[in-house]
Scaffold this motif. Structure first.
Motif, PDB file in Angstrom:
ATOM      1  N   CYS A  90      -7.759   9.761  12.067  1.00 22.74           N
ATOM      2  CA  CYS A  90      -7.501  11.197  12.183  1.00 22.74           C
ATOM      3  C   CYS A  90      -7.709  11.636  13.632  1.00 22.74           C
ATOM      4  O   CYS A  90      -8.712  11.284  14.267  1.00 22.74           O
ATOM      5  CB  CYS A  90      -8.439  11.968  11.258  1.00 22.74           C
ATOM      6  SG  CYS A  90      -8.240  13.765  11.349  1.00 22.74           S
ATOM      7  N   LEU A  91      -6.765  12.394  14.169  1.00 18.26           N
ATOM      8  CA  LEU A  91      -6.813  12.802  15.572  1.00 18.26           C
ATOM      9  C   LEU A  91      -7.886  13.836  15.876  1.00 18.26           C
ATOM     10  O   LEU A  91      -8.165  14.112  17.050  1.00 18.26           O
ATOM     11  CB  LEU A  91      -5.446  13.348  16.003  1.00 18.26           C
ATOM     12  CG  LEU A  91      -4.347  12.298  16.205  1.00 18.26           C
ATOM     13  CD1 LEU A  91      -3.076  12.955  16.730  1.00 18.26           C
ATOM     14  CD2 LEU A  91      -4.807  11.207  17.162  1.00 18.26           C
ATOM     15  N   ALA A 126       0.836  -1.204   0.000  1.00 18.21           N
ATOM     16  CA  ALA A 126       0.000   0.000   0.000  1.00 18.21           C
ATOM     17  C   ALA A 126       0.872   1.256   0.000  1.00 18.21           C
ATOM     18  O   ALA A 126       2.115   1.166   0.008  1.00 18.21           O
ATOM     19  CB  ALA A 126      -0.931  -0.009   1.200  1.00 18.21           C
ATOM     20  N   HIS A 127       0.230   2.411   0.001  1.00 15.16           N
ATOM     21  CA  HIS A 127       0.937   3.685  -0.038  1.00 15.16           C
ATOM     22  C   HIS A 127       0.306   4.677   0.936  1.00 15.16           C
ATOM     23  O   HIS A 127      -0.893   4.600   1.221  1.00 15.16           O
ATOM     24  CB  HIS A 127       0.908   4.286  -1.444  1.00 15.16           C
ATOM     25  CG  HIS A 127       1.568   3.431  -2.477  1.00 15.16           C
ATOM     26  ND1 HIS A 127       0.924   2.366  -3.079  1.00 15.16           N
ATOM     27  CD2 HIS A 127       2.830   3.456  -2.999  1.00 15.16           C
ATOM     28  CE1 HIS A 127       1.742   1.781  -3.944  1.00 15.16           C
ATOM     29  NE2 HIS A 127       2.899   2.413  -3.896  1.00 15.16           N
ATOM     30  N   CYS A 128       1.132   5.566   1.440  1.00 19.06           N
ATOM     31  CA  CYS A 128       0.637   6.646   2.287  1.00 19.06           C
ATOM     32  C   CYS A 128      -0.388   7.443   1.486  1.00 19.06           C
ATOM     33  O   CYS A 128      -0.142   7.836   0.346  1.00 19.06           O
ATOM     34  CB  CYS A 128       1.790   7.550   2.726  1.00 19.06           C
ATOM     35  SG  CYS A 128       1.259   9.033   3.627  1.00 19.06           S
ATOM     36  N   HIS A 129      -1.542   7.681   2.063  1.00 18.98           N
ATOM     37  CA  HIS A 129      -2.602   8.397   1.359  1.00 18.98           C
ATOM     38  C   HIS A 129      -2.326   9.893   1.217  1.00 18.98           C
ATOM     39  O   HIS A 129      -3.071  10.595   0.523  1.00 18.98           O
ATOM     40  CB  HIS A 129      -3.937   8.210   2.091  1.00 18.98           C
ATOM     41  CG  HIS A 129      -4.496   6.822   1.938  1.00 18.98           C
ATOM     42  ND1 HIS A 129      -5.514   6.333   2.732  1.00 18.98           N
ATOM     43  CD2 HIS A 129      -4.191   5.817   1.083  1.00 18.98           C
ATOM     44  CE1 HIS A 129      -5.814   5.093   2.363  1.00 18.98           C
ATOM     45  NE2 HIS A 129      -5.007   4.759   1.374  1.00 18.98           N
ATOM     46  N   GLN A 130      -1.244  10.358   1.858  1.00 13.58           N
ATOM     47  CA  GLN A 130      -0.948  11.790   1.793  1.00 13.58           C
ATOM     48  C   GLN A 130       0.260  12.131   0.934  1.00 13.58           C
ATOM     49  O   GLN A 130       0.275  13.160   0.271  1.00 13.58           O
ATOM     50  CB  GLN A 130      -0.764  12.335   3.217  1.00 13.58           C
ATOM     51  CG  GLN A 130      -2.085  12.315   3.985  1.00 13.58           C
ATOM     52  CD  GLN A 130      -1.957  12.783   5.418  1.00 13.58           C
ATOM     53  OE1 GLN A 130      -1.035  12.388   6.144  1.00 13.58           O
ATOM     54  NE2 GLN A 130      -2.873  13.622   5.852  1.00 13.58           N
ATOM     55  N   CYS A 131       1.275  11.267   0.924  1.00 16.06           N
ATOM     56  CA  CYS A 131       2.470  11.573   0.120  1.00 16.06           C
ATOM     57  C   CYS A 131       2.755  10.526  -0.948  1.00 16.06           C
ATOM     58  O   CYS A 131       3.545  10.759  -1.861  1.00 16.06           O
ATOM     59  CB  CYS A 131       3.692  11.756   1.015  1.00 16.06           C
ATOM     60  SG  CYS A 131       4.314  10.201   1.728  1.00 16.06           S
ATOM     61  N   GLY A 132       2.152   9.341  -0.838  1.00 16.96           N
ATOM     62  CA  GLY A 132       2.320   8.315  -1.856  1.00 16.96           C
ATOM     63  C   GLY A 132       3.459   7.352  -1.643  1.00 16.96           C
ATOM     64  O   GLY A 132       3.624   6.406  -2.420  1.00 16.96           O
ATOM     65  N   CYS A 161       2.158   7.655   6.694  1.00 16.96           N
ATOM     66  CA  CYS A 161       3.539   7.327   7.052  1.00 16.96           C
ATOM     67  C   CYS A 161       3.992   8.181   8.239  1.00 16.96           C
ATOM     68  O   CYS A 161       3.324   9.154   8.621  1.00 16.96           O
ATOM     69  CB  CYS A 161       4.465   7.538   5.856  1.00 16.96           C
ATOM     70  SG  CYS A 161       4.676   9.276   5.363  1.00 16.96           S
ATOM     71  N   ASP A 162       5.130   7.835   8.819  1.00 17.01           N
ATOM     72  CA  ASP A 162       5.626   8.558   9.997  1.00 17.01           C
ATOM     73  C   ASP A 162       5.893  10.031   9.690  1.00 17.01           C
ATOM     74  O   ASP A 162       5.603  10.910  10.512  1.00 17.01           O
ATOM     75  CB  ASP A 162       6.912   7.903  10.506  1.00 17.01           C
ATOM     76  CG  ASP A 162       6.666   6.525  11.112  1.00 17.01           C
ATOM     77  OD1 ASP A 162       5.499   6.238  11.468  1.00 17.01           O
ATOM     78  OD2 ASP A 162       7.628   5.746  11.219  1.00 17.01           O
ATOM     79  N   GLU A 163       6.457  10.300   8.502  1.00 17.11           N
ATOM     80  CA  GLU A 163       6.777  11.683   8.143  1.00 17.11           C
ATOM     81  C   GLU A 163       5.513  12.532   8.035  1.00 17.11           C
ATOM     82  O   GLU A 163       5.460  13.657   8.537  1.00 17.11           O
ATOM     83  CB  GLU A 163       7.547  11.733   6.828  1.00 17.11           C
ATOM     84  CG  GLU A 163       8.969  11.199   6.902  1.00 17.11           C
ATOM     85  CD  GLU A 163       9.043   9.678   6.836  1.00 17.11           C
ATOM     86  OE1 GLU A 163       7.977   9.020   6.749  1.00 17.11           O
ATOM     87  OE2 GLU A 163      10.173   9.153   6.883  1.00 17.11           O
ATOM     88  N   CYS A 164       4.484  11.985   7.393  1.00 17.98           N
ATOM     89  CA  CYS A 164       3.232  12.733   7.254  1.00 17.98           C
ATOM     90  C   CYS A 164       2.507  12.853   8.591  1.00 17.98           C
ATOM     91  O   CYS A 164       1.854  13.865   8.859  1.00 17.98           O
ATOM     92  CB  CYS A 164       2.321  12.075   6.214  1.00 17.98           C
ATOM     93  SG  CYS A 164       2.873  12.302   4.509  1.00 17.98           S
ATOM     94  N   ALA A 165       2.643  11.830   9.435  1.00 23.23           N
ATOM     95  CA  ALA A 165       2.026  11.894  10.761  1.00 23.23           C
ATOM     96  C   ALA A 165       2.622  13.041  11.558  1.00 23.23           C
ATOM     97  O   ALA A 165       1.904  13.768  12.267  1.00 23.23           O
ATOM     98  CB  ALA A 165       2.225  10.571  11.497  1.00 23.23           C
TER      99      ALA A 165
END
Length: 343
Positions: free
Chosen positions: A279-280, A264-270, A291-295
């Motif tokens: 979502c918080l 799969a892929h991060c839904h925000q950066c791919g 992913c951790d970076e987008c989080a």
């Protein structure tokens, strides 16, 4: 007599830490004729509260569907209690691949119309006339047959992070949506193909196999115990896993690692990623892959709007949530215009 939760999730988490006991995460289901689901529900809640069982359990006239955790030392007593009911005696318990003491933080036992919502209103449909159960070795062998069609009976957000190689993975939000879609797509293969189905623990395939037999499919098979039991047998027997990636689970873990493949892929950066999160923003809680970076960049949120909201004081956030419901967005798990890389 206590029949409902009195502790918050935070309070329960503290008690789990203080107890210091390993907890087992497991699931089970069975279709059975239950005359009084409410009485059955109350009996379960009373006894399971005594055993410190936590989880999400649905009961109905047609049976029980349970995902739960309990302290390992209480397992024998838990199993003994199940055996007091004839329809649960010696029932197969699907023990999780990965354990987490906080996979569940409350005990919720709910009475429902059905243990699997199927949208069917057909009195001629017999849910007990099911397909043939296959263990892991036979499932692998049948997958290699060119006359076999493998069907994932789960939803899009589940199959996105892991599935059997070559399986048809319907882009659906709910189980009830998949039944007519699959029936239409495969209507020309009712007589000459093997219909091989799988799901997380077997409960959806149990009903789906009966449905497709009812619709005229001649060769209907299902993976016994679902992905959870398949993984156990693969490890125990040294088989090749034809399931790749992660198995989505309906508790706080949101996934069990089956193989190291990240499909799969991060839904925000791919970028490659298969970590689900909610979502918080309490007014959203959309389930998506991050992913951790987008989080870190998005503060655990699915959009800039939600990111702005979580930075507000709690009282302002409560005011924004008043009178609003977020169920529709949660139901569309992973599908939002703000998620640029949802495929």
């Amino acid at each position: 007599m206590q029949l409902y939760n009195t502790l918050s999730a935070d309070d329960r988490a503290k008690l789990i830490d203080e107890a210091g006991l390993q907890r087992l995460t497991l699931s089970f289901y069975t279709y059975a004729q239950i005359a009084d689901p409410q009485q059955f529900r109350d009996e379960l809640f009373i006894r399971w509260s005594q055993l410190d069982v936590l989880g999400r359990i649905y009961v109905a006239h047609e049976g029980i569907n349970a995902q739960l955790s309990l302290p390992a030392p209480n397992f024998a007593a838990f199993k003994e209690f199940l055996d007091t009911y004839s329809f649960m005696k010696d029932i197969r318990l699907n023990v999780a691949v990965e354990h987490d003491n906080k996979s569940f933080l409350k005990l919720k036992v709910k009475v429902r119309d059905k243990i699997v919502a199927d949208g069917l209103n057909d009195d001629t449909f017999d849910p007990t006339d099911i397909g043939i159960h296959l263990k892991a070795k036979d499932f692998n062998r049948m997958m290699e047959d060119p006359d076999t069609i493998v069907i994932d009976m789960r939803n899009h957000y589940e199959s996105e992070i892991g599935h059997f190689t070559g399986a048809i993975t319907p882009d659906v939000d709910t189980f009830r949506e998949s039944l007519p879609i699959i029936d239409d797509q495969l209507k020309d293969y009712k007589d000459n193909k093997n219909l091989l189905m799988y799901c997380t623990g077997g409960i959806r395939c149990e009903k789906a196999s009966a449905y497709f037999k009812h619709k005229g499919f001649k060769n209907v098979y299902q993976l016994e115990g679902g992905i959870i039991e398949y993984t156990r047998q693969v490890k125990a027997e040294g088989l090749d896993s034809k399931f790749i990636g992660k198995n989505f689970v309906f508790d706080n873990r949101l996934g069990e690692r089956i193989t190291e493949d990240v499909i799969a892929h991060c839904h925000q950066c791919g970028k490659p990623c298969d970590t689900h999160t909610n979502c918080l923003n309490d007014g959203c809680h959309l389930l998506f892959i991050q992913c951790d970076e987008c989080a870190d960049k998005m503060k655990g949120c699915c959009s800039d709007t939600c990111k702005e909201i979580v930075s507000l004081p709690e009282e302002q956030r409560k005011d924004l949530r008043k009178g609003k419901h977020n169920d529709a967005m949660i139901f569309k798990k992973g599908k939002s215009k703000s998620l640029l890389f949802k495929v």
